[in-house]
Scaffold this motif. Structure first.
Motif, PDB file in Angstrom:
ATOM      1  N   MET A 173       0.844  -1.203   0.000  1.00 43.16           N
ATOM      2  CA  MET A 173       0.000   0.000   0.000  1.00 43.16           C
ATOM      3  C   MET A 173       0.879   1.254   0.000  1.00 43.16           C
ATOM      4  N   VAL A 174       1.915   1.273   0.852  1.00 47.64           N
ATOM      5  CA  VAL A 174       2.802   2.437   0.931  1.00 47.64           C
ATOM      6  C   VAL A 174       3.513   2.639  -0.407  1.00 47.64           C
ATOM      7  N   ARG A 175       3.935   1.525  -1.009  1.00 42.77           N
ATOM      8  CA  ARG A 175       4.619   1.610  -2.297  1.00 42.77           C
ATOM      9  C   ARG A 175       3.692   2.213  -3.365  1.00 42.77           C
ATOM     10  N   MET A 176       2.420   1.779  -3.307  1.00 39.91           N
ATOM     11  CA  MET A 176       1.448   2.263  -4.280  1.00 39.91           C
ATOM     12  C   MET A 176       1.215   3.774  -4.109  1.00 39.91           C
ATOM     13  N   ILE A 177       1.121   4.197  -2.850  1.00 38.98           N
ATOM     14  CA  ILE A 177       0.913   5.629  -2.576  1.00 38.98           C
ATOM     15  C   ILE A 177       2.094   6.425  -3.126  1.00 38.98           C
ATOM     16  N   LYS A 178       3.307   5.903  -2.883  1.00 36.75           N
ATOM     17  CA  LYS A 178       4.497   6.609  -3.361  1.00 36.75           C
ATOM     18  C   LYS A 178       4.518   6.663  -4.882  1.00 36.75           C
ATOM     19  N   GLU A 179       4.124   5.548  -5.484  1.00 32.45           N
ATOM     20  CA  GLU A 179       4.137   5.490  -6.953  1.00 32.45           C
ATOM     21  C   GLU A 179       3.134   6.486  -7.542  1.00 32.45           C
ATOM     22  N   MET A 180       1.948   6.535  -6.942  1.00 36.52           N
ATOM     23  CA  MET A 180       0.942   7.483  -7.425  1.00 36.52           C
ATOM     24  C   MET A 180       1.456   8.907  -7.278  1.00 36.52           C
ATOM     25  N   ARG A 181       2.121   9.156  -6.140  1.00 40.31           N
ATOM     26  CA  ARG A 181       2.637  10.490  -5.858  1.00 40.31           C
ATOM     27  C   ARG A 181       3.709  10.881  -6.869  1.00 40.31           C
ATOM     28  N   ASP A 182       4.613   9.949  -7.155  1.00 40.54           N
ATOM     29  CA  ASP A 182       5.774  10.287  -7.979  1.00 40.54           C
ATOM     30  C   ASP A 182       5.489  10.294  -9.474  1.00 40.54           C
ATOM     31  N   ALA A 183       4.613   9.384  -9.892  1.00 40.24           N
ATOM     32  CA  ALA A 183       4.481   9.186 -11.338  1.00 40.24           C
ATOM     33  C   ALA A 183       3.356   9.998 -11.966  1.00 40.24           C
ATOM     34  N   HIS A 184       2.513  10.604 -11.177  1.00 39.88           N
ATOM     35  CA  HIS A 184       1.334  11.217 -11.780  1.00 39.88           C
ATOM     36  C   HIS A 184       1.017  12.578 -11.172  1.00 39.88           C
ATOM     37  N   ASP A 185       0.174  13.286 -11.890  1.00 37.02           N
ATOM     38  CA  ASP A 185      -0.216  14.609 -11.437  1.00 37.02           C
ATOM     39  C   ASP A 185      -1.384  14.470 -10.458  1.00 37.02           C
ATOM     40  N   VAL A 186      -1.082  13.919  -9.315  1.00 37.71           N
ATOM     41  CA  VAL A 186      -2.136  13.698  -8.338  1.00 37.71           C
ATOM     42  C   VAL A 186      -1.615  14.089  -6.946  1.00 37.71           C
ATOM     43  N   HIS A 187      -2.499  14.641  -6.147  1.00 33.12           N
ATOM     44  CA  HIS A 187      -2.137  14.999  -4.775  1.00 33.12           C
ATOM     45  C   HIS A 187      -2.819  14.022  -3.825  1.00 33.12           C
ATOM     46  N   ILE A 188      -2.153  13.744  -2.733  1.00 32.73           N
ATOM     47  CA  ILE A 188      -2.697  12.748  -1.801  1.00 32.73           C
ATOM     48  C   ILE A 188      -2.743  13.334  -0.395  1.00 32.73           C
ATOM     49  N   VAL A 189      -3.866  13.136   0.260  1.00 31.29           N
ATOM     50  CA  VAL A 189      -3.959  13.471   1.693  1.00 31.29           C
ATOM     51  C   VAL A 189      -4.025  12.144   2.435  1.00 31.29           C
ATOM     52  N   LEU A 190      -3.079  11.949   3.323  1.00 28.98           N
ATOM     53  CA  LEU A 190      -2.996  10.677   4.031  1.00 28.98           C
ATOM     54  C   LEU A 190      -3.232  10.914   5.514  1.00 28.98           C
ATOM     55  N   CYS A 191      -4.268  10.288   6.010  1.00 35.02           N
ATOM     56  CA  CYS A 191      -4.584  10.414   7.430  1.00 35.02           C
ATOM     57  C   CYS A 191      -4.243   9.081   8.071  1.00 35.02           C
ATOM     58  N   SER A 192      -3.296   9.087   9.015  1.00 37.78           N
ATOM     59  CA  SER A 192      -2.875   7.806   9.577  1.00 37.78           C
ATOM     60  C   SER A 192      -2.359   7.987  11.001  1.00 37.78           C
ATOM     61  N   HIS A 193      -2.488   6.897  11.758  1.00 40.60           N
ATOM     62  CA  HIS A 193      -1.877   6.899  13.087  1.00 40.60           C
ATOM     63  C   HIS A 193      -0.432   6.420  13.013  1.00 40.60           C
ATOM     64  N   LEU A 194      -0.135   5.737  11.905  1.00 43.45           N
ATOM     65  CA  LEU A 194       1.185   5.132  11.783  1.00 43.45           C
ATOM     66  C   LEU A 194       2.176   6.158  11.252  1.00 43.45           C
ATOM     67  N   LEU A 195       3.030   6.656  12.158  1.00 42.70           N
ATOM     68  CA  LEU A 195       3.941   7.732  11.801  1.00 42.70           C
ATOM     69  C   LEU A 195       4.890   7.305  10.687  1.00 42.70           C
ATOM     70  N   ARG A 196       5.230   6.006  10.704  1.00 38.61           N
ATOM     71  CA  ARG A 196       6.174   5.505   9.702  1.00 38.61           C
ATOM     72  C   ARG A 196       5.581   5.644   8.295  1.00 38.61           C
ATOM     73  N   ASP A 197       4.286   5.341   8.170  1.00 41.12           N
ATOM     74  CA  ASP A 197       3.637   5.457   6.856  1.00 41.12           C
ATOM     75  C   ASP A 197       3.682   6.898   6.370  1.00 41.12           C
ATOM     76  N   VAL A 198       3.362   7.804   7.280  1.00 43.32           N
ATOM     77  CA  VAL A 198       3.323   9.230   6.924  1.00 43.32           C
ATOM     78  C   VAL A 198       4.736   9.705   6.584  1.00 43.32           C
ATOM     79  N   GLU A 199       5.698   9.280   7.387  1.00 46.96           N
ATOM     80  CA  GLU A 199       7.073   9.710   7.165  1.00 46.96           C
ATOM     81  C   GLU A 199       7.603   9.209   5.819  1.00 46.96           C
ATOM     82  N   GLU A 200       7.199   7.992   5.481  1.00 42.26           N
ATOM     83  CA  GLU A 200       7.690   7.407   4.229  1.00 42.26           C
ATOM     84  C   GLU A 200       7.097   8.083   2.999  1.00 42.26           C
ATOM     85  N   THR A 201       5.878   8.580   3.145  1.00 40.73           N
ATOM     86  CA  THR A 201       5.168   9.011   1.935  1.00 40.73           C
ATOM     87  C   THR A 201       4.935  10.517   1.822  1.00 40.73           C
TER      88      THR A 201
END
Lengths: 305, 286
Positions: A173-201
């Motif tokens: 899932m994290v990889r997919m979010i990163k891929e969407m972020r990097d490869a396309h003209d799309v913005h993402i709002v990520l709401c999470s308790h997991l700091l690692r997920d937020v930090e990574e993406t």
């Protein structure tokens, strides 16, 4: 450039309780993290941006469109993946995602084509003719993601996307979010308790507490800034090394015995430290960049407020 | 793009007009309903009554059959307001039982599985959602109420001549209007109850229960108070009163027509209110 999300004194009240209290900020990053303890108002903020709750004061704009007056337009450019279970049990995944595509305005054939694509993209290609009600928790999360992206939105709001996922599924899932972020003209709002997920993406992070913004952090800028902050463990004339570094304009400080921290001045690189150490016959046992992790930032924000 | 490329891409094609999107839900809901063999069988059974009436009307105008039975045309079936009131009563009852089965399937599963935020995070309103689901019921119930009713009217007109049709033209509008009101009311009741009772089976039982309870309660009120107030609590009485007026037939329900209309409107309004409280993306606990 028009900010992705602009909050202007946004307040939301349920009965006599103020849930969001005068939030003001402007967010433009490709991925924006929303952090905060339980009950901080993260989900309420998302729901308000989607027009599910009416602001009691102030307003918000998404891509410059006011949520009070242009909510239909706002919704047409947003894809939303809710936190809780949200599906139609007696439908196959492909019918479910197709329906959501059609409701977003895609013609029937285009919706079907994109439903297949979205399901393959999230990794449910082989299970797309199974009823969503029979899916595991992880698969349901992926189906929710597929319906959020089927119409190709400009902004994707993901509410706890890694909830209930096992480690490999979380990684995917994290990889997919990163891929969407990097490869396309799309913005993402990520709401999470997991700091690692937020930090990574995420590039930007907004930390909420009790309905207020307690910290805004541009992680990209901080990452860049923190590249100038090094921590080393020299053996030998440590004081001499510190003096030499200060002579080059760096700020130095000792911490815990032999450990030396330094903020490198402009133009000074790591190889200069090695050169100075070699000239003084000093061994460098350890040298690494020291930067505040998101956890440090988060805890600091919680403590100071 | 082929699915094997498995890549995210934005959509830049044409979009359907916003006003037409409610019909997507209708289409999906209808497709979903006919997946059940039991409901399909029940739906087909609902055409038995109109078929019998159709045969009756035909025999009524068949000289050789009448001669064989040594009877006059109006002694088999007298096609008038009373006939159509009875026909609508029968088909309306079947429509109600069908609604009790299929009505809860429309909203309850979406609520039980938390699907409403997925609908409303798109440019799709709550009113469109209710309209889409309501249309599915309306189409289905129309096929067993006013559509066969008007077909019977057409057959009788064809057999009796234009003069009969012109003389009884108010019956056609009565068939249509009476059916539409009945369909709207039972659909709204079924949808409102299914929105409040998320469990499908319980919602179906509730629809039946509420209608029978209201009828019983209304009759009890009438009996105890020796008045007609109970009729206002009974949807069946209200619609019968309105339809009797539309068909120009006498009825034992002694309430005024306008008050029956008001009663029906109030009931529909209550259902819409119940729906508006429940059909929303998130419930807010205040």
């Amino acid at each position: 450039m028009t900010p992705v999300i602009e909050l202007e004194g946004l307040g939301v009240r349920f009965g006599k309780r103020d849930i969001l209290k005068g939030l003001t900020c402007s967010l433009s990053g490709r991925t924006i993290g929303l952090l905060g303890p339980n009950g901080a108002g993260k989900s309420t903020l998302i729901n308000t941006l989607l027009g599910f709750h009416k602001p009691s004061s102030g307003t918000a704009r998404i891509f410059g469109h006011d949520i009070r007056s242009k909510i239909t337009h706002v919704r047409s450019v947003v894809g939303y993946m809710p936190e809780n279970d949200a599906f139609i049990a007696n439908m196959t995944a492909v019918a479910f995602v197709r329906l959501m595509g059609e409701l977003s305005g895609l013609p029937s054939e285009a919706a079907l084509e994109r439903a297949h694509e979205a399901l393959f993209y999230v990794g449910l290609g082989e299970a797309r003719y199974r009823k969503v009600g029979t899916y595991s928790l992880g698969m349901k999360q992926l189906a929710k993601l597929a319906q959020a992206i089927v119409h190709g939105p400009k902004l994707i709001i993901l509410d706890e996307p890694t909830n209930g996922l096992d480690p490999p599924a979380r990684q995917r899932m994290v990889r997919m979010i990163k891929e969407m972020r990097d490869a396309h003209d799309v913005h993402i709002v990520l709401c999470s308790h997991l700091l690692r997920d937020v930090e990574e993406t995420c590039e930007e992070v907004l930390i909420l507490k009790e309905g207020r913004i307690v910290h805004y952090s541009n992680l990209e800028e901080e990452r860049r800034a923190n590249r100038r902050f090094v921590e080393m463990e020299p053996i030998g004339d440590t004081a001499g090394l510190a003096l030499a570094l200060e002579g080059l304009g760096c700020e130095c400080a000792f911490s815990g015995g032999q450990r030396l921290k330094a903020v490198l001045s402009e133009g000074i690189e790591i190889r200069d430290i090695y050169r100075l150490a070699a000239e003084r016959d000093i061994q460098l046992r350890r040298l690494n960049y020291r930067r505040d992790t998101l956890e440090d930032i988060f805890l600091k924000a919680m403590e100071t407020n | 793009m082929a699915v094997y490329k498995r890549s995210y891409r934005a959509y830049s094609g044409r979009l359907t007009p916003e006003w037409s999107r409610f019909y997507i839900l209708t289409r999906y809901a209808l497709g979903n309903l006919f997946r059940s063999k039991f409901l399909t069988a029940a739906f087909v059974m609902c055409f038995f009554g109109p078929l019998v009436c159709m045969v009756g009307i035909y025999l009524n105008h068949n000289a050789s059959v009448l001669a064989l039975l040594h009877t006059r045309a109006d002694q088999i079936i007298n096609v008038n307001g009373k006939f159509f009131l009875g026909f609508l009563g029968m088909q309306g009852g079947l429509a109600f039982f069908l609604t009790a089965f299929i009505g809860p399937n429309t909203i309850a599963p979406d609520l039980a599985n938390g699907a409403l935020p997925l609908y409303f995070c798109r440019s799709f309103s709550r009113a469109e959602y209710v309209l889409g689901k309501l249309c599915a019921l309306f189409y289905l119930l129309s096929l067993i109420t006013w559509v066969p009713g008007l077909i019977l009217f057409g057959i009788e007109s064809n057999l009796s001549g234009v003069a009969w049709m012109w003389e009884n033209r108010s019956l056609a509008s009565g068939i249509f209007l009476g059916s539409v009101i009945w369909i709207l009311m039972i659909s709204l009741i079924a949808m409102a109850l299914s929105a409040w009772v998320k469990w499908r089976i319980a919602a179906g039982a509730m629809v039946l229960g509420v209608m029978f309870f209201l009828s019983g309660f209304g009759a009890a009120v009438n009996g105890v108070l020796r008045s007609n107030i109970g009729h206002y609590m009974t949807p069946g009485s209200l619609i019968t009163r309105v339809c009797a007026d539309l068909f120009g037939v006498e009825t034992p329900i002694e309430i005024s027509v306008w008050s029956a209309w008001v009663g029906l409107l109030v009931m529909c309004g209550l259902c819409v209110l119940l729906l508006s409280r429940k059909v929303r993306a998130f419930e807010v606990v205040r």
